[in-house]
Scaffold this active site. Structure first.
Site, PDB file in Angstrom:
ATOM      1  CE1 TYR A   1       3.310   0.010   8.172  1.00 38.80           C
ATOM      2  CE2 TYR A   1       3.449  -0.721   6.391  1.00 38.80           C
ATOM      3  CZ  TYR A   1       4.238   0.319   7.526  1.00 38.80           C
ATOM      4  OH  TYR A   1       5.008   1.579   6.686  1.00 38.80           O
TER       5      TYR A   1
ATOM      6  CB  ALA B   1       8.400  -3.102   0.222  1.00 43.86           C
ATOM      7  CE  LYS B   2       3.151   3.190   2.644  1.00 42.61           C
ATOM      8  NZ  LYS B   2       3.949   3.473   4.684  1.00 42.61           N
ATOM      9  CB  ALA B   3       4.661  -5.453   1.880  1.00 46.08           C
TER      10      ALA B   3
ATOM     11  CG  PHE C   1      -0.138   0.610   2.613  1.00 40.75           C
ATOM     12  CD1 PHE C   1      -0.419   1.850   3.010  1.00 40.75           C
ATOM     13  CD2 PHE C   1       0.411  -0.837   3.177  1.00 40.75           C
ATOM     14  CE1 PHE C   1       0.618   1.771   4.425  1.00 40.75           C
ATOM     15  CE2 PHE C   1       1.326  -0.624   4.512  1.00 40.75           C
ATOM     16  CZ  PHE C   1       1.373   0.477   4.711  1.00 40.75           C
TER      17      PHE C   1
END
Length: 261
Positions: free
Chosen positions: A119, A113-115, A43
């Site tokens: 999160y 990476a905004k994986a 995202f």
């Protein structure tokens, strides 16, 4: 003071999904979607601000580049969002705690990476902090050095110099983090990227978080230890003011970071 999280269930408007605009309530995915089960999605968070020339997206090209580095399937939704950690927190500073959860080691996952899978770690840390009466968590890396907040980069101010963890601590290479590095240069502030210990947080003069959601948010307390004067410090205020000047179109030097819509 909890994060201001907008409702996702009762909105009108459009969402850009797989090449077309669809109604908000019709933008649905199947219950067997791979990301839901295996956390392989990515995202990106992007903010737009009202400037003197109209609505402008801040650093759109940089956010888009990071998104493309993270994934290829795609949907886009937009909504109004105030101060992520509360308007009072922007002025007075927020209360934080060192999390019992460790930030991912850089060789465990793709930390840049905004994986979504990354999160879960953040959600656990943030939930723990809120349950314990704090506003946000600070995570240490696998070696015990400061990494970042649950969704923010962190900056330390001591004796007039600015410090931030280097990226080997598993912190995301934040776009707001990079913006603040530019601001510090403009303000003539020395910036050092290095390993930071938790006790360096306790004895710092000022602390603040940065992030697309958090923007520039002061920290007034860590583990019940008061930071500095227990409120937003003077250097943090200068950086915060400079940041909002940039994103609201009041600094022509960084006009190229604003994409008018």
């Amino acid at each position: 003071m909890s994060p201001v999280v907008p409702s996702m269930s009762d909105r009108d408007g459009k969402i850009w999904m797989d090449g077309q605009l669809v109604e908000w309530r019709d933008a649905k995915i199947h219950v067997l979607t791979h990301t839901l089960h295996y956390g392989c999605g990515a995202f990106e968070g992007v903010r737009a601000y009202e400037t003197g020339k109209g609505t402008a997206i801040f650093r759109l090209q940089d956010h888009t580049k990071r998104l493309f580095n993270s994934a290829k399937n795609l949907m886009v939704a937009a909504w109004a969002w105030g101060a992520y950690l509360g308007e009072e927190g922007m002025q007075r500073g927020i209360r934080t705690k060192i999390s019992s959860y460790t930030r991912h080691h850089v060789n465990i996952t793709m930390s840049q990476a905004k994986a979504v899978s990354n999160y879960t770690n953040s959600i656990l840390a943030n939930t723990e902090a809120l349950d314990d009466g704090y506003d946000e968590a600070i995570l240490l890396d696998a070696s015990g050095f400061v990494s970042e907040g649950s969704g923010e980069n962190i900056f330390v101010i001591k004796d007039g110099a600015v410090y931030t963890p280097d990226l080997s601590a598993g912190a995301l290479n934040g776009i707001t983090r990079d913006t603040v590095l530019h601001i510090c240069k403009d303000l003539g502030l020395e910036v050092v990227q290095k390993r930071i210990t938790r006790d360096e947080l306790y004895i710092s003069d000022e602390l603040f978080f940065t992030g697309t959601a958090a923007e520039v948010t002061p920290i007034r307390e860590v583990d019940r230890v008061q930071i500095g004067e227990g409120r937003r410090g003077p250097i943090t205020k200068k950086i915060q003011t400079a940041y909002f000047d940039i994103v609201n179109g009041r600094n022509p030097k960084y006009a190229h970071w604003l994409t008018l819509v």
